[in-house]
Design a protein around this motif. Structure first.
Motif, PDB file in Angstrom:
ATOM      1  N   SER A   1      -2.624  -4.740  -0.370  1.00 50.60           N
ATOM      2  CA  SER A   1      -2.150  -6.128  -0.240  1.00 50.60           C
ATOM      3  C   SER A   1      -0.636  -6.182  -0.425  1.00 50.60           C
ATOM      4  N   ASN A   2      -0.072  -5.305  -1.262  1.00 55.04           N
ATOM      5  CA  ASN A   2       1.395  -5.229  -1.350  1.00 55.04           C
ATOM      6  C   ASN A   2       1.981  -4.807  -0.004  1.00 55.04           C
ATOM      7  N   ALA A   3       1.369  -3.761   0.587  1.00 56.46           N
ATOM      8  CA  ALA A   3       1.883  -3.240   1.854  1.00 56.46           C
ATOM      9  C   ALA A   3       1.889  -4.355   2.905  1.00 56.46           C
TER      10      ALA A   3
ATOM     11  N   LYS B   1       1.802  -7.612   2.263  1.00 54.23           N
ATOM     12  CA  LYS B   1       2.704  -8.686   1.815  1.00 54.23           C
ATOM     13  C   LYS B   1       4.164  -8.387   2.178  1.00 54.23           C
ATOM     14  N   PHE B   2       4.552  -7.114   2.016  1.00 50.91           N
ATOM     15  CA  PHE B   2       5.962  -6.782   2.201  1.00 50.91           C
ATOM     16  C   PHE B   2       6.281  -6.190   3.587  1.00 50.91           C
ATOM     17  N   THR B   3       5.354  -6.388   4.556  1.00 48.70           N
ATOM     18  CA  THR B   3       5.608  -5.887   5.916  1.00 48.70           C
ATOM     19  C   THR B   3       5.523  -7.040   6.908  1.00 48.70           C
TER      20      THR B   3
ATOM     21  N   PHE C   1      11.522   1.222 -11.745  1.00 51.06           N
ATOM     22  CA  PHE C   1      10.957   0.081 -12.486  1.00 51.06           C
ATOM     23  C   PHE C   1       9.691  -0.507 -11.867  1.00 51.06           C
ATOM     24  N   ILE C   2       9.304  -0.037 -10.671  1.00 52.01           N
ATOM     25  CA  ILE C   2       8.245  -0.777  -9.973  1.00 52.01           C
ATOM     26  C   ILE C   2       6.884  -0.706 -10.675  1.00 52.01           C
ATOM     27  N   PHE C   3       6.706   0.285 -11.571  1.00 52.03           N
ATOM     28  CA  PHE C   3       5.415   0.354 -12.273  1.00 52.03           C
ATOM     29  C   PHE C   3       5.446  -0.398 -13.605  1.00 52.03           C
TER      30      PHE C   3
ATOM     31  N   GLN D   1       8.947  -7.735 -10.874  1.00 52.63           N
ATOM     32  CA  GLN D   1       9.016  -7.742  -9.405  1.00 52.63           C
ATOM     33  C   GLN D   1      10.436  -7.371  -9.053  1.00 52.63           C
ATOM     34  N   VAL D   2      10.590  -6.309  -8.275  1.00 47.45           N
ATOM     35  CA  VAL D   2      11.949  -5.857  -7.987  1.00 47.45           C
ATOM     36  C   VAL D   2      12.511  -6.609  -6.782  1.00 47.45           C
ATOM     37  N   ASP D   3      13.821  -6.499  -6.614  1.00 43.40           N
ATOM     38  CA  ASP D   3      14.505  -7.087  -5.468  1.00 43.40           C
ATOM     39  C   ASP D   3      14.133  -8.556  -5.288  1.00 43.40           C
TER      40      ASP D   3
ATOM     41  N   LYS E   1      15.128 -10.759  -2.154  1.00 40.74           N
ATOM     42  CA  LYS E   1      14.347 -10.687  -0.908  1.00 40.74           C
ATOM     43  C   LYS E   1      12.922 -11.181  -1.119  1.00 40.74           C
ATOM     44  N   ASN E   2      12.390 -10.928  -2.320  1.00 42.10           N
ATOM     45  CA  ASN E   2      10.963 -11.209  -2.548  1.00 42.10           C
ATOM     46  C   ASN E   2      10.688 -12.607  -3.068  1.00 42.10           C
ATOM     47  N   ARG E   3      11.748 -13.437  -3.134  1.00 39.06           N
ATOM     48  CA  ARG E   3      11.593 -14.722  -3.792  1.00 39.06           C
ATOM     49  C   ARG E   3      10.406 -15.514  -3.256  1.00 39.06           C
TER      50      ARG E   3
ATOM     51  N   GLY F   1       3.714  -9.156 -10.628  1.00 36.32           N
ATOM     52  CA  GLY F   1       4.348  -7.901 -11.042  1.00 36.32           C
ATOM     53  C   GLY F   1       3.411  -7.065 -11.904  1.00 36.32           C
ATOM     54  N   LEU F   2       2.099  -7.318 -11.813  1.00 36.72           N
ATOM     55  CA  LEU F   2       1.152  -6.553 -12.643  1.00 36.72           C
ATOM     56  C   LEU F   2       0.374  -5.510 -11.849  1.00 36.72           C
ATOM     57  N   GLY F   3       0.269  -5.738 -10.533  1.00 35.09           N
ATOM     58  CA  GLY F   3      -0.618  -4.910  -9.705  1.00 35.09           C
ATOM     59  C   GLY F   3      -0.349  -3.421  -9.818  1.00 35.09           C
ATOM     60  N   LEU F   4       0.914  -3.017  -9.650  1.00 32.80           N
ATOM     61  CA  LEU F   4       1.214  -1.577  -9.665  1.00 32.80           C
ATOM     62  C   LEU F   4       1.016  -0.985 -11.053  1.00 32.80           C
ATOM     63  N   SER F   5       1.382  -1.759 -12.077  1.00 30.17           N
ATOM     64  CA  SER F   5       1.226  -1.266 -13.450  1.00 30.17           C
ATOM     65  C   SER F   5      -0.262  -1.009 -13.751  1.00 30.17           C
TER      66      SER F   5
ATOM     67  N   GLY G   1      10.237   1.244   5.019  1.00 28.48           N
ATOM     68  CA  GLY G   1       8.843   1.204   4.594  1.00 28.48           C
ATOM     69  C   GLY G   1       8.561   2.079   3.388  1.00 28.48           C
ATOM     70  N   SER G   2       7.291   2.067   2.984  1.00 33.06           N
ATOM     71  CA  SER G   2       6.894   2.782   1.766  1.00 33.06           C
ATOM     72  C   SER G   2       5.634   3.589   2.009  1.00 33.06           C
ATOM     73  N   VAL G   3       5.489   4.646   1.218  1.00 29.44           N
ATOM     74  CA  VAL G   3       4.263   5.452   1.266  1.00 29.44           C
ATOM     75  C   VAL G   3       3.777   5.643  -0.165  1.00 29.44           C
TER      76      VAL G   3
HETATM   77  P1  ADP Z   1       3.315  -8.050  -7.359  1.00 27.62           P
HETATM   78  O1  ADP Z   1       2.939  -7.539  -6.012  1.00 27.62           O
HETATM   79  O2  ADP Z   1       2.272  -8.923  -7.984  1.00 27.62           O
HETATM   80  O3  ADP Z   1       4.677  -8.657  -7.401  1.00 27.62           O
HETATM   81  P2  ADP Z   1       3.200  -5.280  -8.132  1.00 27.62           P
HETATM   82  O4  ADP Z   1       3.184  -4.656  -9.477  1.00 27.62           O
HETATM   83  O5  ADP Z   1       2.049  -5.015  -7.243  1.00 27.62           O
HETATM   84  O6  ADP Z   1       3.406  -6.817  -8.363  1.00 27.62           O
HETATM   85  O7  ADP Z   1       4.517  -4.822  -7.405  1.00 27.62           O
HETATM   86  C1  ADP Z   1       5.749  -4.837  -8.101  1.00 27.62           C
HETATM   87  C2  ADP Z   1       6.909  -4.945  -7.140  1.00 27.62           C
HETATM   88  O8  ADP Z   1       7.056  -3.702  -6.412  1.00 27.62           O
HETATM   89  C3  ADP Z   1       6.739  -5.994  -6.067  1.00 27.62           C
HETATM   90  O9  ADP Z   1       7.109  -7.280  -6.528  1.00 27.62           O
HETATM   91  C4  ADP Z   1       7.686  -5.490  -4.996  1.00 27.62           C
HETATM   92  O10 ADP Z   1       9.008  -5.849  -5.338  1.00 27.62           O
HETATM   93  C5  ADP Z   1       7.572  -3.978  -5.123  1.00 27.62           C
HETATM   94  N1  ADP Z   1       6.616  -3.421  -4.129  1.00 27.62           N
HETATM   95  C6  ADP Z   1       5.347  -3.019  -4.347  1.00 27.62           C
HETATM   96  N2  ADP Z   1       4.795  -2.534  -3.219  1.00 27.62           N
HETATM   97  C7  ADP Z   1       5.719  -2.646  -2.247  1.00 27.62           C
HETATM   98  C8  ADP Z   1       5.750  -2.312  -0.859  1.00 27.62           C
HETATM   99  N3  ADP Z   1       4.698  -1.781  -0.230  1.00 27.62           N
HETATM  100  N4  ADP Z   1       6.894  -2.560  -0.176  1.00 27.62           N
HETATM  101  C9  ADP Z   1       7.978  -3.089  -0.801  1.00 27.62           C
HETATM  102  N5  ADP Z   1       8.013  -3.421  -2.108  1.00 27.62           N
HETATM  103  C10 ADP Z   1       6.900  -3.211  -2.837  1.00 27.62           C
END
Ligand code: ADP
Length: 415
Positions: free
Chosen positions: A280-282, A284-286, A320-322, A327-329, A332-334, A340-344, A366-368
């Protein structure tokens, strides 16, 4: 530490004149105790616990070395620094005293200024050690306080999230039932909004519940025998649904390298949660291009690669993304929702499963995300034995007994 505390000195010498000289020199600056032989010295040291002991070597009864050995053996006096008072100009005697644990020597006849400096230097060390000890104690107390409040916070979050989940489930379920009714178009729109918002809120609450369990060290896996191909089907449908519902012009690709095992043993609910978090992140951010889920297996592992052609993550943000709640950046992501919990949570789940997870990303390209977990084959005959009431039951014709003390939830489940 109180800087004004007067340090205390125990002077031990069988020559009264030496005791008198030392007392006169030192009394203006220190509290002085005296002892005229070794036996009294041990008693006085235990009673007054002086900051330092000036100890004569040659005495009748117990000599200085014997007194030092007794003091060192005791828990009470073992750490009190001892300076020997000696008229002996003999290297081997100095060596013996230092080997027993004396910290310094003062030669007789006393040279006032040197003697004062030696005592001052030793007491400086004593005071510094005491300050460190005091700071350590304060730090330990602070850690205990922080741990207690962190525990209280986790317990509060866990209870609240749990309590909120019950009515939320009712809102999700009831709105879902309403959507099946013959509603007017605008009513259908309202109910759909309620339903979507309730699901989003429930997701947040579930994440908070998970993170509070993680912080309390209470997140555990619940392993069962499950149908792996059905799980991947379900995840694929969810990903396609997300792409569609977010009206993204992107393609979702499923790339399966070799034949997947049909039945695995593990926590399917948590595996689904992990993969959907990343997917869902992938999505969301694509904004254009594709999102791909690639799966391959070896004898011992399952590899998942989730790649996207989205906004990517900058190298500065990568460390910091974990982190939880980050939520980074943000510039752009506003507009993107999220906690910001999903990856952690995903990273913790991967670790609990004894797996590994890493990410490569290039901003703008992009990201992998790569996840590898151990593969444990399951027993197909045990797949449909649902072992707890929250687990998804894949068998479409199963008879289900629904047990809930909440009538609304019962209505929803049976609706
Ligand atoms: P959330 O998605 O709820 O903000 P996550 O912990 O899942 O929280 O992700 C943390 C941050 O990592 C996101 O807010 C985003 O900035 C960055 N991120 C995660 N996955 C991607 C991705 N596939 N492409 C770009 N940025 C990403």
């Amino acid at each position: 530490m109180d800087e004004t505390v007067r340090n205390s000195i125990l002077i031990v010498d069988d020559e009264p004149v030496n005791v008198t000289i030392l007392t006169e020199i030192l009394q203006p600056d220190y509290t002085i105790y005296t002892a005229k032989n070794g036996t009294y010295a041990v008693e006085a040291a235990e009673k007054h616990l002086p900051d330092i002991i000036l100890l004569d070597i040659i005495m009748p009864d117990l000599d200085g070395y014997e007194v030092l050995s007794i003091l060192k053996k005791s828990d009470k006096t073992g750490n009190i620094p001892v300076i020997f008072l000696t008229g002996l100009d003999d290297e081997s005697n100095e060596k013996k005293g230092l080997a027993l644990g004396a910290v310094d020597y003062i030669n007789k006849p006393f040279k006032e200024s040197i003697m004062k400096l030696r005592i001052h230097n030793q007491l400086k060390i004593v005071n510094q050690l005491r300050t460190i000890e005091h700071l350590n104690k304060t730090l330990e107390e602070a850690i205990v306080d922080v741990e207690a409040s962190s525990h209280a916070k986790s317990a509060f979050l866990a209870t609240m999230s749990h309590e909120i989940r019950t009515p939320m489930n009712a809102i999700v379920g009831m709105s879902e039932l309403l959507l099946l009714e013959n509603l007017k178009s605008h009513q259908h729109g309202y109910v759909r909004d309620i339903h979507v918002s309730a699901i989003a809120l429930l997701d947040i609450i579930n994440d908070i519940l998970d993170i509070s369990k993680i912080q309390a060290g209470k997140l555990e896996l619940s392993c069962v025998h499950y149908d792996f191909t059905l799980l991947i089907d379900n995840i694929t449908s969810m990903a396609q649904f997300l792409v569609k519902s977010k009206e993204k012009k992107i393609t979702f690709k499923l790339d399966i390298e070799n034949k997947l095992p049909s039945c695995l043993y593990g926590d399917d609910v948590r595996l689904r949660q992990m993969l959907l978090n990343i997917l869902s992140n992938a999505i969301k951010f694509t904004e254009e291009g594709s999102v791909c889920l690639a799966i391959s297996t070896t004898d011992t592992c399952i590899h998942f690669i989730i790649s996207d052609t989205g906004i990517g993550i900058s190298q500065e943000d990568m460390p910091f993304i974990f982190d939880a709640f980050l939520q980074v950046d943000m510039k752009k992501n506003r507009r993107q929702e999220g906690t910001g919990l999903g990856l952690s949570i995903t990273k913790t789940l991967v670790e609990i499963m004894n797996g590994t997870m890493n990410v490569e990303s290039e901003q703008g390209k992009g990201s992998v995300f790569r996840i590898t977990i151990p593969k444990t084959l399951g027993d197909e005959t045990l797949i449909y034995q649902a072992n707890n009431n929250e687990r998804t039951i894949y068998a479409p014709t199963a008879k289900i007994l629904v047990v809930d003390d909440n009538t609304i939830n019962l209505n929803v489940a049976c609706g």
